[in-house]
Design a protein around this motif. Structure first.
Motif, PDB file in Angstrom:
ATOM      1  N   ASN A  72       0.803  -1.228   0.000  1.00  0.00           N
ATOM      2  CA  ASN A  72       0.000   0.000   0.000  1.00  0.00           C
ATOM      3  C   ASN A  72       0.831   1.271   0.000  1.00  0.00           C
ATOM      4  O   ASN A  72       0.281   2.371   0.213  1.00  0.00           O
ATOM      5  CB  ASN A  72      -0.982   0.008   1.184  1.00  0.00           C
ATOM      6  CG  ASN A  72      -2.278   0.736   0.858  1.00  0.00           C
ATOM      7  OD1 ASN A  72      -2.565   1.036  -0.300  1.00  0.00           O
ATOM      8  ND2 ASN A  72      -3.061   1.017   1.884  1.00  0.00           N
ATOM      9  N   ASN A  73       2.133   1.161  -0.197  1.00  0.00           N
ATOM     10  CA  ASN A  73       3.007   2.336  -0.337  1.00  0.00           C
ATOM     11  C   ASN A  73       2.888   3.310   0.832  1.00  0.00           C
ATOM     12  O   ASN A  73       2.949   4.531   0.651  1.00  0.00           O
ATOM     13  CB  ASN A  73       2.683   3.075  -1.655  1.00  0.00           C
ATOM     14  CG  ASN A  73       2.759   2.169  -2.855  1.00  0.00           C
ATOM     15  OD1 ASN A  73       3.769   1.510  -3.089  1.00  0.00           O
ATOM     16  ND2 ASN A  73       1.675   2.111  -3.630  1.00  0.00           N
ATOM     17  N   MET A 389      -7.755  -5.192 -11.708  1.00  0.00           N
ATOM     18  CA  MET A 389      -6.606  -4.735 -10.922  1.00  0.00           C
ATOM     19  C   MET A 389      -5.325  -4.800 -11.745  1.00  0.00           C
ATOM     20  O   MET A 389      -4.426  -3.956 -11.585  1.00  0.00           O
ATOM     21  CB  MET A 389      -6.489  -5.561  -9.639  1.00  0.00           C
ATOM     22  CG  MET A 389      -7.629  -5.302  -8.653  1.00  0.00           C
ATOM     23  SD  MET A 389      -7.510  -6.322  -7.152  1.00  0.00           S
ATOM     24  CE  MET A 389      -9.101  -5.980  -6.371  1.00  0.00           C
ATOM     25  N   GLN A 390      -5.230  -5.781 -12.623  1.00  0.00           N
ATOM     26  CA  GLN A 390      -4.077  -5.841 -13.526  1.00  0.00           C
ATOM     27  C   GLN A 390      -4.086  -4.635 -14.464  1.00  0.00           C
ATOM     28  O   GLN A 390      -3.032  -4.052 -14.757  1.00  0.00           O
ATOM     29  CB  GLN A 390      -4.105  -7.137 -14.335  1.00  0.00           C
ATOM     30  CG  GLN A 390      -2.912  -7.333 -15.264  1.00  0.00           C
ATOM     31  CD  GLN A 390      -1.597  -7.471 -14.515  1.00  0.00           C
ATOM     32  OE1 GLN A 390      -1.514  -8.214 -13.537  1.00  0.00           O
ATOM     33  NE2 GLN A 390      -0.569  -6.752 -14.964  1.00  0.00           N
ATOM     34  N   PRO A 421      -4.277  -3.191  -3.022  1.00  0.00           N
ATOM     35  CA  PRO A 421      -2.883  -2.733  -3.034  1.00  0.00           C
ATOM     36  C   PRO A 421      -1.899  -3.837  -3.421  1.00  0.00           C
ATOM     37  O   PRO A 421      -0.856  -3.558  -4.035  1.00  0.00           O
ATOM     38  CB  PRO A 421      -2.646  -2.278  -1.589  1.00  0.00           C
ATOM     39  CG  PRO A 421      -4.002  -2.078  -1.015  1.00  0.00           C
ATOM     40  CD  PRO A 421      -4.877  -3.086  -1.683  1.00  0.00           C
ATOM     41  N   ALA A 422      -2.229  -5.077  -3.064  1.00  0.00           N
ATOM     42  CA  ALA A 422      -1.318  -6.185  -3.340  1.00  0.00           C
ATOM     43  C   ALA A 422      -1.237  -6.502  -4.828  1.00  0.00           C
ATOM     44  O   ALA A 422      -0.160  -6.815  -5.354  1.00  0.00           O
ATOM     45  CB  ALA A 422      -1.768  -7.429  -2.575  1.00  0.00           C
ATOM     46  N   LEU A 423      -2.357  -6.412  -5.523  1.00  0.00           N
ATOM     47  CA  LEU A 423      -2.412  -6.808  -6.937  1.00  0.00           C
ATOM     48  C   LEU A 423      -2.221  -5.641  -7.895  1.00  0.00           C
ATOM     49  O   LEU A 423      -1.996  -5.856  -9.095  1.00  0.00           O
ATOM     50  CB  LEU A 423      -3.737  -7.510  -7.221  1.00  0.00           C
ATOM     51  CG  LEU A 423      -3.995  -8.799  -6.422  1.00  0.00           C
ATOM     52  CD1 LEU A 423      -5.338  -9.406  -6.802  1.00  0.00           C
ATOM     53  CD2 LEU A 423      -2.877  -9.821  -6.626  1.00  0.00           C
ATOM     54  N   THR A 427      -1.836   2.752  -4.118  1.00  0.00           N
ATOM     55  CA  THR A 427      -2.259   3.083  -2.766  1.00  0.00           C
ATOM     56  C   THR A 427      -3.778   3.125  -2.677  1.00  0.00           C
ATOM     57  O   THR A 427      -4.434   3.851  -3.432  1.00  0.00           O
ATOM     58  CB  THR A 427      -1.696   4.450  -2.343  1.00  0.00           C
ATOM     59  OG1 THR A 427      -0.263   4.399  -2.398  1.00  0.00           O
ATOM     60  CG2 THR A 427      -2.140   4.795  -0.919  1.00  0.00           C
ATOM     61  N   SER A 428      -4.322   2.335  -1.759  1.00  0.00           N
ATOM     62  CA  SER A 428      -5.752   2.348  -1.465  1.00  0.00           C
ATOM     63  C   SER A 428      -5.948   3.113  -0.166  1.00  0.00           C
ATOM     64  O   SER A 428      -5.484   2.691   0.895  1.00  0.00           O
ATOM     65  CB  SER A 428      -6.291   0.922  -1.329  1.00  0.00           C
ATOM     66  OG  SER A 428      -7.613   0.923  -0.846  1.00  0.00           O
TER      67      SER A 428
END
Length: 528
Positions: A72-73, A389-390, A421-423, A427-428
């Motif tokens: 998530n940066n 998400m990709q 955030p993982a995929l 940042t969410s």
């Protein structure tokens, strides 16, 4: 137990034989129900997105603990107990298995081993094999114990529960037996608990102290407890010492401020739905509560006291750990109330009724767990969402700020928000996971604000504009998913989904442009 009911072919079996059969059945059925949701889902169930990234961070850093996780940066300190990540990353590299598959399968596999471990703990505390075997069977069939530790986030939860149970087992032996090997075993499993899951540390400590108070209260036991504490602190010092050196002790303290402590916490037991998670009739929950009442009537307070203690230690996860005490109480009720009552059925009609009751009850319990496993398996990031998400990762700037709207106010069941955030590597703003290491006592405030903005999915754009001010003044994109399978963690019927009001409002607004449309998934870019 004085009398055993002799039903059919079971008349030749003594209580130990039946206990052995129950333990075997517990492991077989418990094992099935713990891996069934992951099998159906084809992806990690519910959560685990942050742990997936942390596992990959560890691999990328050549198994040296990173300062921060890339999840998530947010520069979240890599302060989480790391044992599960080392095990997962090692298995991934050695067996050439994708980290996604590790997060999908490993929690359920570890959770299977919790069943026999629980049996040995119950046997140690109750001193009765049949009682403990019945408790293990209940433990294996309680839907919540099959689902929560076996989800993606169970990568650490299941490991923490396993080692916590071992710690309590050997602590009990340490305080009640004269065998010095139990000292070293308690230190070993206590250390593994500390390195596995933060909440398990608190439960293990509290339960071990409780065992000393109720079973020992001797100077020797107190000294042994001190030795255990010193040994665990020494073995785990390389990890927590590094965390304190890099981030300060406040980082570790912050994560302990999210337990939702209250003197009213034990009253949560009134609502069994949230504890056993049985989808329909709370049959197991009723048996367990009746067991607690029977123990109190007979002035056997250790198991009921442990249950209350668990809710006072850490209410946030007590609905999971509390099932340990509840299952023991349920086993007690079966062996001390139900079976003796059946043993007194002297005439054939009564025996026939008892057999019919058994024949009806057992399939119901098995179907109950199977159906709950199916419901839970639906709560995962669908393939269409993974495709979206990709697209986000391939077509948006790396520093983009996203608002992910799914409509589920409970972050613990919002798989989209955690996995986004993982995929996407973006940042969410409203993703909850990892915030406990950053927010401390403001964690609950963030949780409430997150729940509020999720309600905007059925409102117009003014709702988002008002609520987003808590999170940022520089929003870039809004990701809207109509694929949510839960609402406040309750299963959501797909037929009840509708076109979200926020989608209509955004399409009509000049502030945003629709850049991605996949029927149930919409991505809007803010015009600046």
């Amino acid at each position: 137990m004085r009398n055993m009911p002799k039903l059919g072919g079971f008349s030749k079996l003594n209580s130990d034989d039946i206990g052995t059969l129950l333990v075997i059945a517990s492991i077989l059925f418990g094992g099935l129900f713990r891996i069934f949701p992951a099998f159906l889902a084809g992806f990690p169930v519910n959560d685990g997105g942050m742990f997936y990234v942390m596992l990959k961070d560890l691999q990328a850093n050549h198994y040296l603990l990173p300062l921060y996780t890339s999840y998530n940066n947010l520069n979240i300190p890599f302060a989480y107990p790391p044992l599960a990540f080392y095990i997962g990353a090692g298995l991934s590299d050695i067996l050439h298995i994708s980290p996604i598959e590790i997060v999908r399968w490993l929690p359920g596999i570890v959770n299977i081993f919790c069943v026999p471990t629980f049996y040995f703990l119950a046997k140690e505390i109750t001193g009765n094999k049949l009682n403990s075997a019945a408790a293990a069977f209940i433990y294996a069939l309680i839907p919540h114990m099959s689902e929560w530790p076996s989800m993606g986030g169970g990568l650490t939860r299941s490991l923490g529960m396993l080692f916590m149970t071992f710690t309590a087992l050997y602590a009990h032996r340490l305080f009640t037996q004269d065998n010095r090997a139990n000292l070293w075993k308690t230190i070993l499993f206590g250390s593994l608990t500390v390195l596995s899951h933060p909440e398990s540390i608190l439960y293990a400590l509290g339960i071990c102290v409780y065992i000393w108070v109720t079973k020992s209260r001797t100077l020797k036991g107190l000294i042994d407890g001190i030795w255990v504490s010193m040994g665990v602190l020494l073995i785990t010092s390389p990890w927590y010492g590094l965390v304190i050196k890099n981030h300060g002790i406040q980082t570790l303290i912050a994560a302990t401020q999210t337990g939702r402590h209250s003197i009213w916490s034990p009253f949560i037991l009134i609502n069994m739905d949230g504890i056993t998670a049985e989808p329909y009739l709370d049959l197991l929950g009723a048996i367990c509560i009746l067991g607690v009442m029977l123990l109190i009537i007979r002035r056997q307070y250790i198991i009921p006291g442990m249950l209350i203690l668990i809710y006072l230690i850490e209410p946030r996860s007590a609905h999971t750990i509390g099932n340990i005490s509840l299952a023991m109480a349920g086993g007690f009720f079966i062996t001390e109330a139900i079976l003796p009552a059946l043993a007194q059925t002297g005439n054939k009609p009564e025996k026939r009724s008892a057999i019919i009751l058994f024949i009806v009850t057992m399939p119901y319990l098995l179907i109950n767990s199977t159906y709950q496993g199916f419901l839970i398996s639906q709560n995962h990031v669908a393939e269409t969402e993974r495709t979206a998400m990709q697209w986000v990762m391939d077509n948006t700037p790396a520093n983009s700020l996203f608002l992910a709207l799914t409509g589920d106010a409970d972050a613990m069941c919002d798989s989209t928000s955690e996995w986004f955030p993982a995929l996407t590597q973006r940042t969410s703003l409203t993703t909850l996971q990892g915030r406990e290491w950053l927010l401390g006592n403001k964690f609950d405030e963030f949780t409430n604000q997150r729940g509020n903005i999720q309600q905007c999915i059925n409102e117009d754009l003014s709702c988002v504009n008002q609520q987003i001010e808590y999170f940022t003044t520089n929003l870039d994109y809004i990701y809207i998913s109509n694929k949510a399978t839960t609402s406040k963690c309750a299963p959501l019927d797909a037929t009840s989904r509708k076109t979200r009001d926020i989608v209509t409002s955004l399409k009509a607004s000049s502030e945003y442009t629709l850049v991605y449309d996949a029927k149930d998934i919409f991505i809007f870019k803010r015009n600046k």
